[in-house]
Motif scaffolding. Structure first.
Motif, PDB file in Angstrom:
ATOM      1  N   SER A 166       0.838  -1.197   0.000  1.00 35.78           N
ATOM      2  CA  SER A 166       0.000   0.000   0.000  1.00 35.78           C
ATOM      3  C   SER A 166       0.874   1.248   0.000  1.00 35.78           C
ATOM      4  O   SER A 166       1.910   1.298   0.673  1.00 35.78           O
ATOM      5  N   GLN A 209      -0.348   4.053   1.005  1.00 37.55           N
ATOM      6  CA  GLN A 209      -0.872   4.871   2.088  1.00 37.55           C
ATOM      7  C   GLN A 209       0.018   4.691   3.320  1.00 37.55           C
ATOM      8  O   GLN A 209       0.379   3.566   3.675  1.00 37.55           O
ATOM      9  N   VAL A 266      -3.148   5.665  11.168  1.00 34.31           N
ATOM     10  CA  VAL A 266      -4.117   5.992  10.121  1.00 34.31           C
ATOM     11  C   VAL A 266      -5.281   5.007  10.092  1.00 34.31           C
ATOM     12  O   VAL A 266      -6.444   5.407  10.012  1.00 34.31           O
ATOM     13  N   SER A 267      -4.996   3.728  10.181  1.00 36.54           N
ATOM     14  CA  SER A 267      -6.048   2.716  10.061  1.00 36.54           C
ATOM     15  C   SER A 267      -7.080   2.811  11.180  1.00 36.54           C
ATOM     16  O   SER A 267      -8.212   2.373  11.018  1.00 36.54           O
TER      17      SER A 267
END
Length: 83
Positions: A5, A7, A49-50
């Protein structure tokens, strides 16, 4: 093949402040609360973030009447409104 990812896993307090659209001083208060998804690495705070969106949604679910002011319960717990 493993998918990677692009991100980031962690973001800075400044980035989280922009995402949540709240003042930076409130972000510093939030990272010190037990239920906020932040970790301290060295001298700097990083936001996971998650878990950030999950945290924001849980705030709205706890206090459905505070839609539009999702941080009201946090402000109260931390000692009132500061702007």
């Amino acid at each position: 093949m493993i998918a990677i990812s692009l991100q980031p896993l962690l973001i800075s307090i400044q980035e989280a402040s922009k995402i949540l659209n709240i003042p930076l001083c409130e972000m510093y208060d939030l990272v010190k609360s037990e239920d906020f998804p932040a970790i301290k690495i060295g001298r700097k705070w990083r936001i996971i973030v998650s878990r950030l969106e999950q945290w924001a949604v849980s705030r709205l679910e706890e206090r459905p009447n505070n839609i539009g002011t999702p941080l009201a319960p946090v402000r109260k717990r931390l000692g009132g409104n500061r702007r």
